[in-house]
Design a protein around this motif. Sequence first.
Motif, mmCIF file in Angstrom:
data_model
loop_
_atom_site.group_PDB
_atom_site.id
_atom_site.type_symbol
_atom_site.label_atom_id
_atom_site.label_comp_id
_atom_site.label_asym_id
_atom_site.label_seq_id
_atom_site.Cartn_x
_atom_site.Cartn_y
_atom_site.Cartn_z
ATOM 1 N N LEU A 1 -6.776 -30.424 -30.008
ATOM 2 C CA LEU A 1 -7.905 -30.550 -29.087
ATOM 3 C C LEU A 1 -7.467 -30.266 -27.653
ATOM 4 C CD1 LEU A 1 -10.859 -31.362 -28.525
ATOM 5 C CD2 LEU A 1 -10.072 -33.736 -28.344
ATOM 6 N N LYS A 2 -6.292 -30.768 -27.283
ATOM 7 C CA LYS A 2 -5.761 -30.543 -25.941
ATOM 8 C C LYS A 2 -5.576 -29.045 -25.674
ATOM 9 C CE LYS A 2 -1.525 -31.746 -25.421
ATOM 10 N NZ LYS A 2 -0.319 -32.591 -25.300
ATOM 11 N N GLN A 3 -5.032 -28.328 -26.652
ATOM 12 C CA GLN A 3 -4.853 -26.880 -26.501
ATOM 13 C C GLN A 3 -6.199 -26.166 -26.440
ATOM 14 O OE1 GLN A 3 -2.090 -25.391 -29.498
ATOM 15 N NE2 GLN A 3 -0.876 -27.255 -29.353
ATOM 16 N N TRP A 4 -7.146 -26.627 -27.235
ATOM 17 C CA TRP A 4 -8.477 -26.026 -27.236
ATOM 18 C C TRP A 4 -9.161 -26.228 -25.891
ATOM 19 C CZ3 TRP A 4 -13.414 -28.091 -26.648
ATOM 20 C CH2 TRP A 4 -14.478 -27.264 -27.023
ATOM 21 N N VAL A 5 -9.068 -27.443 -25.359
ATOM 22 C CA VAL A 5 -9.680 -27.727 -24.057
ATOM 23 C C VAL A 5 -9.075 -26.853 -22.967
ATOM 24 C CG1 VAL A 5 -9.885 -29.478 -22.242
ATOM 25 C CG2 VAL A 5 -10.414 -30.076 -24.606
ATOM 26 N N ALA B 1 13.210 -29.749 -16.051
ATOM 27 C CA ALA B 1 14.380 -30.608 -16.269
ATOM 28 C C ALA B 1 14.251 -31.924 -15.511
ATOM 29 C CB ALA B 1 15.644 -29.866 -15.837
ATOM 30 N N ALA B 2 13.797 -31.854 -14.267
ATOM 31 C CA ALA B 2 13.704 -33.065 -13.433
ATOM 32 C C ALA B 2 12.644 -34.029 -13.942
ATOM 33 C CB ALA B 2 13.419 -32.680 -11.986
ATOM 34 N N ALA B 3 11.511 -33.487 -14.402
ATOM 35 C CA ALA B 3 10.401 -34.341 -14.847
ATOM 36 C C ALA B 3 10.491 -34.692 -16.322
ATOM 37 C CB ALA B 3 9.071 -33.647 -14.553
ATOM 38 N N GLY B 4 11.419 -34.032 -17.050
ATOM 39 C CA GLY B 4 11.527 -34.286 -18.479
ATOM 40 C C GLY B 4 10.324 -33.796 -19.258
ATOM 41 N N LEU B 5 9.769 -32.653 -18.818
ATOM 42 C CA LEU B 5 8.565 -32.100 -19.441
ATOM 43 C C LEU B 5 8.835 -30.687 -19.958
ATOM 44 C CD1 LEU B 5 5.927 -33.049 -16.705
ATOM 45 C CD2 LEU B 5 6.367 -34.262 -18.844
ATOM 46 N N GLY B 6 8.006 -30.247 -20.909
ATOM 47 C CA GLY B 6 8.007 -28.856 -21.317
ATOM 48 C C GLY B 6 7.119 -28.043 -20.384
ATOM 49 N N TYR B 7 7.225 -26.720 -20.459
ATOM 50 C CA TYR B 7 6.431 -25.865 -19.576
ATOM 51 C C TYR B 7 4.931 -26.020 -19.840
ATOM 52 C CZ TYR B 7 10.974 -23.787 -18.624
ATOM 53 O OH TYR B 7 12.285 -23.606 -18.268
ATOM 54 N N GLU B 8 4.554 -26.171 -21.110
ATOM 55 C CA GLU B 8 3.141 -26.373 -21.444
ATOM 56 C C GLU B 8 2.637 -27.679 -20.830
ATOM 57 O OE1 GLU B 8 0.975 -24.492 -22.642
ATOM 58 O OE2 GLU B 8 1.828 -23.095 -24.096
ATOM 59 N N GLN B 9 3.475 -28.706 -20.849
ATOM 60 C CA GLN B 9 3.073 -29.998 -20.279
ATOM 61 C C GLN B 9 2.886 -29.904 -18.765
ATOM 62 O OE1 GLN B 9 6.480 -32.043 -22.182
ATOM 63 N NE2 GLN B 9 5.003 -33.590 -22.840
ATOM 64 N N ILE B 10 3.769 -29.126 -18.116
ATOM 65 C CA ILE B 10 3.613 -28.945 -16.664
ATOM 66 C C ILE B 10 2.318 -28.202 -16.369
ATOM 67 C CG2 ILE B 10 4.555 -27.802 -14.618
ATOM 68 C CD1 ILE B 10 7.344 -28.378 -15.677
ATOM 69 N N LEU B 11 2.016 -27.173 -17.163
ATOM 70 C CA LEU B 11 0.762 -26.434 -16.974
ATOM 71 C C LEU B 11 -0.435 -27.364 -17.162
ATOM 72 C CD1 LEU B 11 1.620 -23.096 -18.838
ATOM 73 C CD2 LEU B 11 1.274 -23.388 -16.372
ATOM 74 N N GLU B 12 -0.355 -28.235 -18.140
ATOM 75 C CA GLU B 12 -1.448 -29.189 -18.371
ATOM 76 C C GLU B 12 -1.575 -30.159 -17.192
ATOM 77 O OE1 GLU B 12 -0.301 -30.895 -22.045
ATOM 78 O OE2 GLU B 12 -0.654 -29.047 -23.177
ATOM 79 N N TRP B 13 -0.422 -30.607 -16.647
ATOM 80 C CA TRP B 13 -0.456 -31.496 -15.488
ATOM 81 C C TRP B 13 -1.076 -30.790 -14.286
ATOM 82 C CZ3 TRP B 13 1.712 -31.226 -10.606
ATOM 83 C CH2 TRP B 13 1.670 -32.404 -9.846
ATOM 84 N N LEU B 14 -0.705 -29.536 -14.064
ATOM 85 C CA LEU B 14 -1.296 -28.774 -12.968
ATOM 86 C C LEU B 14 -2.810 -28.647 -13.140
ATOM 87 C CD1 LEU B 14 1.355 -25.902 -12.651
ATOM 88 C CD2 LEU B 14 0.870 -27.657 -10.925
ATOM 89 N N LYS B 15 -3.230 -28.346 -14.364
ATOM 90 C CA LYS B 15 -4.660 -28.167 -14.635
ATOM 91 C C LYS B 15 -5.414 -29.480 -14.465
ATOM 92 C CE LYS B 15 -5.908 -25.289 -17.791
ATOM 93 N NZ LYS B 15 -6.674 -24.342 -16.959
#
Length: 250
Positions: free
Chosen positions: A104-108, A231-245
């Motif tokens: 659902l998260k990816q769909w949104v 690396a600093a936030a301990g997140l994947g790139y997809e997670q960072i994109l989701e945080w930005l969005k």
Amino acid sequence: MAYNRPTNKQKLSKPEKLDLLNDYAEHYRHLMATDKAALNRKVPRELFGDLMDQLGEMLLFESAKIAVDTGPVRKFLNDNPLPQSMKERLPDKFRVFCLALNSLKQWVAAEQAATDRFLLGGNARDLCREAVKTCLVTGIALGQDSELHHPVRDGRPPIPLSKKGHDEIEGQVATMHSDPISRTLCALKNEKNHSWAQLRRGCLDQLGRQEPWPSKASASGARAFAKKSAAAAGLGYEQILEWLKSNNLG
């Protein structure tokens, strides 16, 4: 019934799109004279509480049903067994619920990205930057690292703002975000005077979903920024994109 993404039946030519965006920017220039908050309207989450409850109930019901059905999801669970110590603590219906939430998260994310293309088509982001040359908040000329900001998440396009203007609108100059991820990413951003747009494009590059860059050097710098941020936030790139969005950044 299969979901069909909303599509715009009134196709516009590029000159018509640019005229629309110019008028759109002028509309906000007038509003900004008396009400800067007009550039950052957010609907309270509770207004969609009933809809969210319905979606949650449906997810739980369908997940429980899928968990006992034979099919590809059941096979996926079998192919990815839990450690014995965890097996009794994570029931299958909960595992399917978690998998459904991720889907659902990816769909949104995909559907929300498509909303920017409703009026302007696939080049929406480039058109927005082409139409607006100066920041509506600060009046300074905009560069390639301008931030695309949604005044209201109701389908209207984003507006390019300078980093300073965007920070002012989001209230980031006076108060930094309080959560650890925000503090980490904001500190890295300010350390080298990066932008959220650079972080977004750097993450896309790292994921193999490159967008056009003004130079190889800027692309390399953004990829390095994204790698260091992950690396600093301990997140994947997809997670960072989701945080930005989720924070209407970049």
